[in-house]
Design an enzyme around this catalytic site. Structure first.
Site, short mmCIF file in Angstrom:
data_model
loop_
_atom_site.label_atom_id
_atom_site.label_comp_id
_atom_site.label_asym_id
_atom_site.label_seq_id
_atom_site.Cartn_x
_atom_site.Cartn_y
_atom_site.Cartn_z
N LYS A 240 0.84 -1.20 0.00
CA LYS A 240 0.00 0.00 0.00
C LYS A 240 0.88 1.25 0.00
CE LYS A 240 -3.73 -1.87 2.95
NZ LYS A 240 -4.91 -1.65 2.10
N ARG A 314 -10.38 -11.42 2.63
CA ARG A 314 -11.31 -12.46 2.18
C ARG A 314 -10.68 -13.84 2.22
NH1 ARG A 314 -12.12 -9.35 -3.28
NH2 ARG A 314 -11.59 -7.73 -1.76
#
Length: 460
Positions: A240, A314
């Site tokens: 990120k 997820r």
């Protein structure tokens, strides 16, 4: 710090809720010096305003709390908390003007206004204490406030003090307080026990990845809560940028929220069998980080192509959901700070949720209104299923194109819920600007709405 109502009405200062423009009608029944005081101070009942009315000794003898207009109230919540935050220390009681159907919400807001995150700096929330208004369930409201404060504390604590080890300890502490049991699978034992995706995401971090499994209750319907416990998310090899990494201590907000909800459930003694599953990891960068292009095999045998290591939440949830589904509980609910797409769609204040159960969706909407805990139903949109099917594997963890990111993530998770009734919350877990009863920082979303909805849904 556990917010509680004042335990006595002795010397409680009465609070009168005044709608905008209603100050004259109220003061007409008061002595001349009170009328003059209200007029001289220009009090109009504007939402969130207040006026202390002094007695002959100079100490407050009453408080006027501005309750605004219906239009103004609709643009926010916890209006009485805005007043409480500005009152001097003392005990207060609601004397008039508060609609009975708003008493519970406003009393909860007052309790929550006492919250302050003081682990690293001495600070305090509201010092004014409220006598529980007549007709509200004080025990329930205090349990809700305590659960919310637990959630906030966990989210606000930085990863230096809230890694997988500390998150596990928080579960042990909670379990110990309510007689729950905890089992933990850690490190390479995750591979031996068939939790390969939890292991893959967390193996690069100094603290070992783990699956935390808490159980409470031995009778009634079965409820399984699954919370994303990514204690910090660098994005992995798909690193990120700095601005996007700044708030990643909150990426365990799903775990924090299900633990807050679990505390509410256990504190209130609901007649159900509760299971809480938390995959606790840190998504770090190291020589053994999982990579873009890798294909992982999940607990339920489905293969997953990794197209972005920053779509890790997820993956860890998938293994936990597959485990939960093996017992086919009556309801399984996941909560996760999962996608930026959800924030783009509904902003930070709404908690989007996905379910195929229309009755549960309706109950959640009703519970959200009752508990001042806004949620918004989103669709498990079947035509988008093909977006998460890459061809080389059963599933794609990060579909290309950027469209419907929250929906495709929810569809991905549903593939691991089996035949279990499944609901997913894609929460933000953070309040970006201070608001009444909600300081800037970690915040629970969806827990109060669920607490209100579950008894009817589960038949409690």
């Amino acid at each position: 710090m556990t917010p509680e109502f004042a335990d006595t009405t002795r010397n409680a200062i009465p609070v009168h809720m005044i709608e905008e423009g209603g100050q004259t009608a109220w003061s007409d029944d008061q002595p001349p010096h009170v009328q003059a005081w209200v007029t001289a101070n220009g009090f109009t009942g504007a939402l969130g305003s207040h006026l202390l009315i002094p007695g002959q000794d100079g100490a407050p003898m009453a408080v006027l709390a501005g309750y605004g207009t219906a239009v103004a109230r609709a643009r926010g919540r916890f209006h009485l908390a805005a007043v409480a935050a500005n009152l001097p220390e003392g005990t207060y009681s609601i004397a008039s003007g508060l609609p009975a159907d708003q008493a519970g919400v406003e009393a909860l807001g007052w309790l929550l206004s006492a919250y302050a995150f003081d682990r690293y700096k001495d600070q305090q929330g509201t010092k004014a204490r409220l006598v529980a208004p007549q007709g509200v369930d004080a025990v329930r409201l205090q349990a809700i406030a305590a659960g919310e404060c637990l959630t906030r504390d966990l989210i606000n604590t930085p990863a230096s003090d809230m890694g997988p080890d500390a998150l596990e300890q928080a579960v042990h502490d909670l379990a110990g307080a309510f007689g729950a049991s905890v089992a933990v699978t850690t490190g390479d034992d995750l591979l031996a026990q068939n939790f390969p995706m939890i292991h893959a995401v967390g193996r690069a971090a100094p603290q070992e990845p783990r699956l935390i499994d808490m159980r409470w209750g031995d009778a009634g319907p079965a409820l399984t809560l699954v919370g994303k416990g990514v204690c910090f998310d660098t994005g992995g090899l798909n690193l990120k940028p700095g601005n996007s990494m700044a708030l990643m201590k909150k990426d365990m907000g799903g775990a924090a929220t299900v633990l807050g909800l679990a505390q509410m459930i256990m504190s209130l003694g609901l007649s159900l069998r509760l299971r809480v599953l938390i995959p606790a990891v840190e998504n770090s960068v190291s020589s053994n980080s999982f990579r873009p292009g890798d294909i992982l095999t999940a607990r339920n045998g489905k293969t997953v192509e990794i197209n972005n290591t920053d779509a890790e939440g997820r993956l860890v949830l998938a293994d936990a959901l597959a485990l939960g589904a093996e017992e086919t509980p009556d309801q399984m609910i996941s909560m996760a700070t999962l996608t930026g797409a959800a924030r783009v769609a509904v902003g930070p204040d709404l908690a989007p949720f996905y379910t195929d159960d229309d009755a549960l969706a309706q109950a959640l909407s009703q519970g959200a209104a009752q508990a001042a805990d806004p949620v918004w139903r989103m669709p498990f949109w079947a035509p988008y299923e093909k977006m998460i099917e890459p061809g080389i594997a059963d599933l794609d963890n990060a579909p290309a194109g950027g469209f419907a990111g929250s929906i495709t993530a929810a569809l991905f998770l549903r593939r691991f819920a089996g035949d279990t009734p499944f609901t997913h919350f894609d929460i933000y877990g953070w309040n970006p600007t201070p608001a009444p009863a909600r300081p800037k920082g970690g915040v629970g979303q969806g827990a109060r709405a669920l607490l209100a909805a579950l008894p009817g849904v589960l038949g409690l």
